[in-house]
Write an enzyme that holds these catalytic residues in place. Structure first.
Site, mmCIF file in Angstrom:
data_model
loop_
_atom_site.group_PDB
_atom_site.id
_atom_site.type_symbol
_atom_site.label_atom_id
_atom_site.label_comp_id
_atom_site.label_asym_id
_atom_site.label_seq_id
_atom_site.Cartn_x
_atom_site.Cartn_y
_atom_site.Cartn_z
ATOM 1 N N LYS A 180 -37.973 -28.795 12.015
ATOM 2 C CA LYS A 180 -39.166 -28.211 11.373
ATOM 3 C C LYS A 180 -39.554 -29.060 10.171
ATOM 4 O O LYS A 180 -38.854 -29.081 9.163
ATOM 5 C CB LYS A 180 -38.937 -26.768 10.918
ATOM 6 C CG LYS A 180 -40.279 -26.109 10.586
ATOM 7 C CD LYS A 180 -40.218 -24.978 9.588
ATOM 8 C CE LYS A 180 -40.312 -25.384 8.155
ATOM 9 N NZ LYS A 180 -41.585 -25.972 7.708
ATOM 10 N N GLY A 233 -34.214 -30.670 0.991
ATOM 11 C CA GLY A 233 -35.270 -30.009 0.238
ATOM 12 C C GLY A 233 -34.765 -29.581 -1.126
ATOM 13 O O GLY A 233 -33.827 -30.173 -1.670
ATOM 14 N N SER A 234 -35.381 -28.545 -1.658
ATOM 15 C CA SER A 234 -35.081 -28.147 -3.037
ATOM 16 C C SER A 234 -33.812 -27.284 -3.115
ATOM 17 O O SER A 234 -33.387 -26.692 -2.119
ATOM 18 C CB SER A 234 -36.262 -27.348 -3.591
ATOM 19 O OG SER A 234 -36.415 -26.177 -2.827
ATOM 20 N N GLY A 238 -32.391 -24.494 -0.506
ATOM 21 C CA GLY A 238 -31.045 -24.779 -0.009
ATOM 22 C C GLY A 238 -30.117 -23.586 -0.208
ATOM 23 O O GLY A 238 -29.314 -23.244 0.674
ATOM 24 N N GLU A 255 -28.991 -31.661 1.554
ATOM 25 C CA GLU A 255 -29.393 -32.795 0.717
ATOM 26 C C GLU A 255 -30.476 -32.277 -0.207
ATOM 27 O O GLU A 255 -31.612 -32.069 0.220
ATOM 28 C CB GLU A 255 -29.929 -33.941 1.595
ATOM 29 C CG GLU A 255 -28.879 -34.605 2.437
ATOM 30 C CD GLU A 255 -27.874 -35.408 1.623
ATOM 31 O OE1 GLU A 255 -28.085 -35.606 0.402
ATOM 32 O OE2 GLU A 255 -26.867 -35.827 2.205
ATOM 33 N N CYS A 289 -36.092 -37.844 -4.266
ATOM 34 C CA CYS A 289 -34.930 -37.117 -4.791
ATOM 35 C C CYS A 289 -34.059 -38.020 -5.660
ATOM 36 O O CYS A 289 -33.436 -37.565 -6.618
ATOM 37 C CB CYS A 289 -34.112 -36.547 -3.651
ATOM 38 S SG CYS A 289 -33.644 -37.804 -2.453
ATOM 39 N N GLU A 385 -35.934 -30.689 -12.133
ATOM 40 C CA GLU A 385 -36.534 -31.729 -11.288
ATOM 41 C C GLU A 385 -38.052 -31.557 -11.281
ATOM 42 O O GLU A 385 -38.570 -30.566 -10.760
ATOM 43 C CB GLU A 385 -35.981 -31.614 -9.862
ATOM 44 C CG GLU A 385 -36.376 -32.776 -8.985
ATOM 45 C CD GLU A 385 -35.919 -32.606 -7.536
ATOM 46 O OE1 GLU A 385 -35.980 -31.480 -7.020
ATOM 47 O OE2 GLU A 385 -35.514 -33.610 -6.931
HETATM 48 P P1 NAP Z 1 -38.561 -27.181 -0.140
HETATM 49 O O1 NAP Z 1 -39.668 -26.391 -0.722
HETATM 50 O O2 NAP Z 1 -37.187 -26.748 -0.381
HETATM 51 O O3 NAP Z 1 -38.879 -27.264 1.431
HETATM 52 C C1 NAP Z 1 -38.110 -28.064 2.297
HETATM 53 C C2 NAP Z 1 -38.266 -27.556 3.711
HETATM 54 O O4 NAP Z 1 -37.705 -26.245 3.814
HETATM 55 C C3 NAP Z 1 -39.703 -27.413 4.187
HETATM 56 O O5 NAP Z 1 -39.781 -27.778 5.537
HETATM 57 C C4 NAP Z 1 -39.938 -25.931 4.001
HETATM 58 O O6 NAP Z 1 -40.975 -25.420 4.794
HETATM 59 C C5 NAP Z 1 -38.623 -25.377 4.437
HETATM 60 N N1 NAP Z 1 -38.360 -24.008 4.022
HETATM 61 C C6 NAP Z 1 -38.868 -23.317 2.977
HETATM 62 N N2 NAP Z 1 -38.335 -22.076 2.916
HETATM 63 C C7 NAP Z 1 -37.470 -21.962 3.951
HETATM 64 C C8 NAP Z 1 -36.604 -20.940 4.427
HETATM 65 N N3 NAP Z 1 -36.510 -19.748 3.827
HETATM 66 N N4 NAP Z 1 -35.841 -21.197 5.507
HETATM 67 C C9 NAP Z 1 -35.892 -22.384 6.129
HETATM 68 N N5 NAP Z 1 -36.709 -23.397 5.737
HETATM 69 C C10 NAP Z 1 -37.480 -23.190 4.657
HETATM 70 O O7 NAP Z 1 -38.612 -28.691 -0.614
HETATM 71 P P2 NAP Z 1 -39.880 -29.629 -0.745
HETATM 72 O O8 NAP Z 1 -40.659 -29.195 -1.936
HETATM 73 O O9 NAP Z 1 -40.564 -29.719 0.585
HETATM 74 O O10 NAP Z 1 -39.189 -31.050 -1.006
HETATM 75 C C11 NAP Z 1 -38.862 -31.514 -2.248
HETATM 76 C C12 NAP Z 1 -37.382 -31.347 -2.512
HETATM 77 O O11 NAP Z 1 -36.630 -32.054 -1.522
HETATM 78 C C13 NAP Z 1 -36.970 -31.940 -3.839
HETATM 79 O O12 NAP Z 1 -36.100 -31.052 -4.488
HETATM 80 C C14 NAP Z 1 -36.228 -33.213 -3.448
HETATM 81 O O13 NAP Z 1 -35.320 -33.658 -4.397
HETATM 82 C C15 NAP Z 1 -35.594 -32.806 -2.168
HETATM 83 N N6 NAP Z 1 -35.216 -33.983 -1.358
HETATM 84 C C16 NAP Z 1 -33.888 -34.324 -1.270
HETATM 85 C C17 NAP Z 1 -33.508 -35.450 -0.543
HETATM 86 C C18 NAP Z 1 -32.065 -35.856 -0.428
HETATM 87 O O14 NAP Z 1 -31.725 -36.616 0.467
HETATM 88 N N7 NAP Z 1 -31.202 -35.369 -1.298
HETATM 89 C C19 NAP Z 1 -34.487 -36.218 0.095
HETATM 90 C C20 NAP Z 1 -35.817 -35.838 -0.027
HETATM 91 C C21 NAP Z 1 -36.174 -34.709 -0.753
HETATM 92 P P3 NAP Z 1 -42.460 -25.264 4.145
HETATM 93 O O15 NAP Z 1 -42.930 -26.636 3.903
HETATM 94 O O16 NAP Z 1 -43.225 -24.586 5.173
HETATM 95 O O17 NAP Z 1 -42.270 -24.483 2.868
#
Ligand code: NAP
Length: 492
Positions: A180, A233-234, A238, A255, A289, A385
């Site tokens: 997804k 993701g965030s 997570g 991650e 990230c 962040e």
């Molecule tokens: P996010 O808001 O946590 O969303 C990530 C993914 O999770 C999206 O596909 C989101 O769908 C989905 N999601 C949201 N709520 C969910 C739930 N309850 N159950 C299952 N899936 C759900 O993160 P983001 O804002 O897209 O990305 C930015 C974050 O990613 C930052 O914190 C960044 O540091 C981190 N990141 C980490 C790495 C690493 O390798 N460590 C790499 C890249 C990014 P929707 O889009 O539909 O909300």
């Protein structure tokens, strides 16, 4: 629907079982170009029933893929990498339109995606177990087996690259997948799923469900037939997914975010270091990230190093991805709002805005490269962040103080040390609380090197051979060769 590029289709369905499939209720959402705010395409919004169907499809495809001879599995996965290269221009254009990043940066992401498939392909027939010497009249050995269905949830900053980072090792290990992507950036993931089929991945092995965190994401992560979850993701999402995974004891790789320190000593090459650090915070408009969010500078060089940082920041050219300048827009309107609130917060917390700080007065979600000086490590702009082009500068006087500042944060993804002293670099590398440490460089991880967080930055490792651990479970097989009938007792 105004479509700015002929490669973008008007509408996209879900990709399940090697075919396009509409959702149960035919609901769609719009993905738009963050540089112009124009709609790009209408994309299927999956409901729980659709997720169920995708997981069932992946489950049915699992035995066939698991039992495909490993060398054959590796060859097919390698072909995916080659096909990604063939379509590099198309994929880079899609990514740049949907996510906003400059085209050459999108091209580099796609190159990276191809490399993941090529790299892991070679591991498919080398996933060996061990033989355990437990004594005469017995044979004991381990085998490494896939989990089954791997659910993969990706964010919007590197959609195509992160698809490849998770899917390639999952596939070579023999798992099937349901992915997804984030709702802001689904297009490259959908095209990649199609490319997987074109390369020979059997139907049902790679499935893509688009939609929102709720209901689509959570229906996937709570599904009882999902055997392992990879989430990028965030931290808050997570944490939610980790709690949800507890229900079915589903193994999970997380991650998550970072608030990464770059420590600069007076003996560093300041011109080079300023270039490393500005690139490390402003690439992808800071939506990385592993960005260098906090630069921790020795007080003796503070002023002259800050002026170099400002010079570099002010040279950044900003524009739509297709103009291929230094920096594109932020990925969405909501995210621009969040970054601007943090810039405002920095001012209110008493930090000095040394350059930038404004959103551009034009269409698109553009914000200037921004540097805050006079930052104290307990300010929220130093602890949280921001995920935008905002650098916070914190001074230090001793090595011990630099280390304390660097580690005094809840994240632990990456950290950097800039110094000419080999001894100091290694001393600090041992003590930095981070999964990856860069010395006199930044973004020092490749597809070959393990990558992942300490502390709240995550659990498990992506990239490199370590990533295969997330997709394989160990089975131990003990064989009796004796006729004596004597038995072992538990705990022996
Ligand atoms: P996010 O808001 O946590 O969303 C990530 C993914 O999770 C999206 O596909 C989101 O769908 C989905 N999601 C949201 N709520 C969910 C739930 N309850 N159950 C299952 N899936 C759900 O993160 P983001 O804002 O897209 O990305 C930015 C974050 O990613 C930052 O914190 C960044 O540091 C981190 N990141 C980490 C790495 C690493 O390798 N460590 C790499 C890249 C990014 P929707 O889009 O539909 O909300």
């Amino acid at each position: 629907m105004s479509v700015s590029n002929e490669m973008v289709r008007d509408t996209y369905d879900l990709y399940i079982g090697g075919t396009w499939m509409s959702t149960v209720d035919s609901k769609r959402f719009i993905t738009s170009n963050p540089a112009t705010e124009e709609p790009l395409a209408k994309v299927a919004a999956a409901q729980a029933t659709d997720i169920n169907h995708a997981v069932e499809t992946a489950r049915e495809a699992y035995p066939g893929w698991r039992d495909t001879p490993p060398n054959e599995r590796g060859r097919i996965v390698y072909r995916v990498g080659q096909r990604i290269r063939e379509y590099q221009d198309e994929l880079a254009t899609l990514e740049s339109l949907d996510q906003g990043k400059p085209r050459s940066q999108a091209k580099s992401d796609i190159e990276g995606a191809a490399r993941y498939f090529e790299y892991y392909a070679g591991a498919a027939d080398k996933l060996e177990g061990t033989s355990v010497p437990i004594g005469p009249n017995q044979v004991d050995f381990t085998v490494r087996e896939p989990y089954g269905v791997s659910a993969q949830i990706t964010p919007w900053n590197f959609p195509a690259n992160l698809f490849a980072r998770g899917v390639a090792p999952a596939l070579v290990a023999g798992n099937t997948t349901v992915i997804k992507p984030a709702e802001q950036t689904p297009l490259s993931t959908l095209r990649l799923a199609e490319i997987c089929s074109e390369a020979g991945i059997p139907d049902g092995v790679v499935n893509v469900v688009t939609g929102f965190g709720e209901p689509a994401g959570s229906a996937l992560t709570t599904h009882p037939d999902v055997d392992t979850i990879t989430f990028t993701g965030s931290v808050p999402t997570g944490q939610t997914i980790m709690k949800q995974a507890a229900e079915n004891i589903t193994p999970i790789t997380l991650e998550l975010g970072g608030k990464n320190p770059a420590i600069v000593f007076p003996d560093a090459d300041l011109d080079e270091t300023a270039i490393w650090i500005t690139r490390a915070i402003f690439t992808n408009a800071g939506q990385v990230c592993s960005a260098a969010d906090r630069v921790v500078i020795h007080e003796d060089i503070h002023d002259k190093f800050v002026s170099r940082l400002i010079d570099c920041a002010e040279q950044y050219e900003i524009g739509p991805g297709k103009q291929d300048l230094d920096m594109g827009p932020l990925a969405s309107k909501d995210h621009l709002g969040k970054v601007m609130r943090y810039i405002d917060l920095g001012r209110r917390e008493g930090a000095t805005l040394a350059t930038g700080g404004k959103a551009l007065d034009q269409d698109g979600h553009f914000v200037e490269p921004t540097v805050f000086t006079g930052v104290k490590n307990d300010m929220r702009i130093a602890q949280e962040e921001i995920f935008g082009p905002v650098l916070t500068v914190i001074p230090f006087s001793t090595e011990a103080e630099a280390l304390e500042i660097a580690n005094d944060v809840e994240y632990g993804l990456v950290g950097g040390i800039f110094t000419a002293s080999v001894k100091r670099a290694h001393r600090l590398a041992q003590r930095l609380e981070a999964g990856n440490v860069y010395i006199n460089k930044w973004f020092g991880d490749t597809y070959q090197t393990p990558f992942g967080g300490y502390k709240k930055s995550g659990i498990g490792r992506e990239k490199g051979l370590d990533a295969l651990e997330s997709y394989l479970q160990t089975k131990n097989i003990a064989v009796n060769l004796s006729d004596s009938g004597e038995g072992d007792l538990p705990g022996a």
